[in-house]
Design an enzyme around this catalytic site. Structure first.
Site, PDB file in Angstrom:
ATOM      1  N   ASN A 110       0.288 -35.948 -46.986  1.00 53.13           N
ATOM      2  CA  ASN A 110      -0.113 -36.953 -46.000  1.00 53.13           C
ATOM      3  C   ASN A 110       0.877 -38.114 -45.924  1.00 53.13           C
ATOM      4  O   ASN A 110       1.232 -38.566 -44.835  1.00 53.13           O
ATOM      5  CB  ASN A 110      -1.515 -37.471 -46.303  1.00 53.13           C
ATOM      6  CG  ASN A 110      -2.551 -36.353 -46.243  1.00 53.13           C
ATOM      7  OD1 ASN A 110      -2.244 -35.256 -45.760  1.00 53.13           O
ATOM      8  ND2 ASN A 110      -3.748 -36.611 -46.735  1.00 53.13           N
ATOM      9  N   HIS A 164       8.430 -52.081   0.867  1.00 50.11           N
ATOM     10  CA  HIS A 164       7.646 -51.039   1.571  1.00 50.11           C
ATOM     11  C   HIS A 164       8.562 -49.957   2.151  1.00 50.11           C
ATOM     12  O   HIS A 164       8.191 -49.286   3.119  1.00 50.11           O
ATOM     13  CB  HIS A 164       6.801 -51.638   2.701  1.00 50.11           C
ATOM     14  CG  HIS A 164       6.020 -52.853   2.310  1.00 50.11           C
ATOM     15  ND1 HIS A 164       4.709 -52.807   1.897  1.00 50.11           N
ATOM     16  CD2 HIS A 164       6.393 -54.153   2.237  1.00 50.11           C
ATOM     17  CE1 HIS A 164       4.298 -54.035   1.611  1.00 50.11           C
ATOM     18  NE2 HIS A 164       5.302 -54.877   1.799  1.00 50.11           N
ATOM     19  N   LYS A 201      22.899 -25.936   2.093  1.00 49.73           N
ATOM     20  CA  LYS A 201      22.210 -26.910   1.262  1.00 49.73           C
ATOM     21  C   LYS A 201      23.001 -27.378   0.045  1.00 49.73           C
ATOM     22  O   LYS A 201      23.698 -26.621  -0.596  1.00 49.73           O
ATOM     23  CB  LYS A 201      20.872 -26.330   0.745  1.00 49.73           C
ATOM     24  CG  LYS A 201      19.822 -26.171   1.807  1.00 49.73           C
ATOM     25  CD  LYS A 201      19.391 -27.468   2.481  1.00 49.73           C
ATOM     26  CE  LYS A 201      18.591 -28.374   1.572  1.00 49.73           C
ATOM     27  NZ  LYS A 201      17.241 -27.874   1.303  1.00 49.73           N
ATOM     28  N   TYR A 254      -6.402 -39.330 -43.251  1.00 50.42           N
ATOM     29  CA  TYR A 254      -5.701 -38.228 -42.580  1.00 50.42           C
ATOM     30  C   TYR A 254      -6.688 -37.210 -42.019  1.00 50.42           C
ATOM     31  O   TYR A 254      -7.705 -36.899 -42.633  1.00 50.42           O
ATOM     32  CB  TYR A 254      -4.735 -37.526 -43.550  1.00 50.42           C
ATOM     33  CG  TYR A 254      -4.025 -36.348 -42.906  1.00 50.42           C
ATOM     34  CD1 TYR A 254      -2.886 -36.555 -42.146  1.00 50.42           C
ATOM     35  CD2 TYR A 254      -4.519 -35.043 -43.025  1.00 50.42           C
ATOM     36  CE1 TYR A 254      -2.237 -35.493 -41.518  1.00 50.42           C
ATOM     37  CE2 TYR A 254      -3.875 -33.976 -42.415  1.00 50.42           C
ATOM     38  CZ  TYR A 254      -2.735 -34.203 -41.661  1.00 50.42           C
ATOM     39  OH  TYR A 254      -2.108 -33.157 -41.045  1.00 50.42           O
TER      40      TYR A 254
HETATM   41  N1  ARG Z   1       1.709 -30.294 -41.464  1.00 49.59           N
HETATM   42  C1  ARG Z   1       0.889 -31.441 -41.691  1.00 49.59           C
HETATM   43  C2  ARG Z   1       1.025 -32.444 -40.574  1.00 49.59           C
HETATM   44  O1  ARG Z   1       1.982 -32.410 -39.890  1.00 49.59           O
HETATM   45  C3  ARG Z   1       1.268 -32.113 -42.980  1.00 49.59           C
HETATM   46  C4  ARG Z   1       0.135 -32.824 -43.639  1.00 49.59           C
HETATM   47  C5  ARG Z   1      -0.882 -31.845 -44.105  1.00 49.59           C
HETATM   48  N2  ARG Z   1      -1.887 -32.490 -44.874  1.00 49.59           N
HETATM   49  C6  ARG Z   1      -3.033 -31.903 -45.120  1.00 49.59           C
HETATM   50  N3  ARG Z   1      -3.881 -32.568 -45.835  1.00 49.59           N
HETATM   51  N4  ARG Z   1      -3.323 -30.716 -44.725  1.00 49.59           N
HETATM   52  O2  ARG Z   1       0.179 -33.267 -40.368  1.00 49.59           O
END
Ligand code: ARG
Length: 475
Positions: free
Chosen positions: A111, A157, A284, A318
């Protein structure tokens, strides 16, 4: 147990359709240089704080550089079952250096890793786009310099309104693309923040040194909140917003090139090298490049809408939805860059029909405002002058003449204030040179704007403004 790096708690093998559905490798493989650079920095940081020994760190770094070479030389096997670029590189590292590789992911999650990769990618891409815009702005200034005497009709315009210098028109686009460059530069401040160390979402129990990682990767600061770090895609949304605005500017320029190159306007001719033909109509010569730029604008605006829509209402932190951020980002980066490159090449090849432009500026009552201004100069309130000139225009239309083609005798019937010197005020030269208000189309004003732009561009091109290599990219 599943063979996945995360497979410990799984009893069954992942269904093959799930692998195909969740894989992002075909898209995110282009992040590999950043993924490797980020891993090298992370690894060196882990050695600095004593989580890895120097020997372990060197082994991993050697392996990472080896993988970089393989990827650079297209000697790397990709496989959907390994999801994304992060997993591919980690798996290859294990093959190359054995179990020491398994220590690299300490104090890190995909993440924060993907957040880092995208920030590094976008930092580079933004720098290239700003450089491209500098070249484009320079091209526009060069064109303006060639046309400080070319008069054309200015429009509102899409109706003829007042004459302007073609240089002024080109400089209007210079201003737009200058603001775009500033906007991209401003986004860069919020992109250029180091996310690694947030780990999955809450930070890590290991004694990491985020500042050191940031230093190795040339980031001036680190992110402040681990939850926000792995949730945040604002910097991409901002970039896509800036890219959309930039493309809107391109689309307006493109539209004018399409109009101007039509037989109806005949203001410009596109070079053969930058035009295309028709498969059926032999006569053209089509403006496909500007048309495609107009069309591509829709795609980039779509990229912005796609990302904003996918981020809306996502709970912290995430979510896998966020993997879908990359196709729109990459598409917008590539599209903006391609438009910049082609326009920088195409603009200098355009042939301008200066005579046609000038002639167009002399027909259609473009001097009506100047006649009203003349009356104001002799004491008539503007609204009254507007009405008087309106009547004169109606009369001239009936006669099939322009205002400056009426006789003094005819003109006098509209106001006693009109004298012979009116005709001077109605010439193109006077109409242009008297618009001396700051930012107006008078030659002095436009030349001043060109000089200021040249000075700014000289600074923008200075070498200290260019990005440097990061320490982690070097052996
Ligand atoms: N391929 C994932 C993305 O682009 C990477 C992160 C994946 N993380 C997860 N917890 N599955 O977001």
């Amino acid at each position: 147990m599943s063979s996945k790096p995360w497979g410990g708690r799984f009893n069954e093998r992942t269904d093959i359709s799930v692998e195909a559905f969740t894989s992002s490798i075909q898209v995110d493989k282009r992040l590999y240089p950043y993924d490797i650079e980020g891993s090298v920095a992370h690894c060196r940081m882990l050695a600095k704080v004593g989580v890895l020994t120097d020997e372990e760190s060197e082994t991993i770094v050697d392996g990472l550089f080896q993988i970089k070479r393989e990827l650079d030389q297209d000697q790397f096997d990709f496989d959907d079952s390994m999801e994304d670029i992060h997993m591919h590189i980690e798996a290859r590292l294990l093959q190359l250096v054995g179990k020491t590789a398994q220590k690299l992911h300490t104090a890190r999650s995909r993440n924060d890793q993907v957040a880092l990769d995208v920030r590094m990618f976008l930092r580079d891409a933004t720098g290239r786009i700003v450089d491209g815009l500098t070249a484009l702005r320079q091209t526009l200034v060069d064109l303006a310099e060639q046309h400080t005497d070319t008069v054309m009709p200015g429009y509102t315009h899409l109706q003829r309104a007042q004459p302007v210098l073609l240089a002024h028109h080109w400089m209007a686009y210079y201003e737009m693309f200058t603001r775009d460059a500033e906007r991209f530069d401003d986004c860069l401040k919020r992109t250029n923040v180091m996310p690694l160390g947030a780990a999955a979402l809450a930070g890590t129990t290991h004694p990491i040194d985020r500042q050191y990682t940031a230093e190795l990767l040339n980031f001036p600061v680190v992110t402040a909140n681990s939850l926000d770090t792995v949730s945040d895609r604002d910097f991409i949304m901002e970039f896509l917003a800036a890219a959309s605005i930039c493309m809107v500017h391109f689309s307006r320029l493109a539209e004018e090139l399409v109009l101007w190159s039509s037989t109806e306007f005949s203001f410009i001719q596109l070079a053969d090298a930058f035009s295309t033909g028709s498969s059926i109509m032999p006569q053209k010569k089509n403006p496909d490049i500007p048309e495609l730029i107009r069309g591509k604008t829709g795609r980039v605006v779509g990229d912005l809408v796609a990302l904003i829509t996918l981020m809306k209402s996502l709970p912290l932190a995430y979510n896998r939805d966020m993997q879908e951020d990359k196709p729109p980002l990459f598409d917008a980066v590539d599209t903006v860059q391609a438009c910049i490159d082609i326009v920088v090449k195409m603009l200098p090849t355009i042939r301008v029909g200066t005579e046609t432009m000038r002639r167009a500026a002399t027909r259609g009552f473009l001097n009506a405002t100047d006649m009203a201004d003349y009356l104001v100069g002799r004491g008539m309130p503007f609204r009254k002058a507007h009405a008087v000139v309106g009547q004169a225009v109606a009369h001239a239309l009936e006669q099939g003449k322009e205002l400056h083609e009426l006789t003094l005798k005819e003109l006098e019937t509209f106001s006693k204030l009109i004298k012979d010197d009116l005709f001077d005020a109605l010439t193109l030269a006077q109409m242009i040179s008297r618009r001396q208000s700051a930012g107006g189309t008078a030659g002095d004003q436009v030349r001043g704007a060109i000089a200021a732009a040249k000075q700014r561009l000289a600074q923008a091109g200075a070498p200290e403004a260019k990005p440097k290599n990061t320490k982690a990219s070097m052996r």
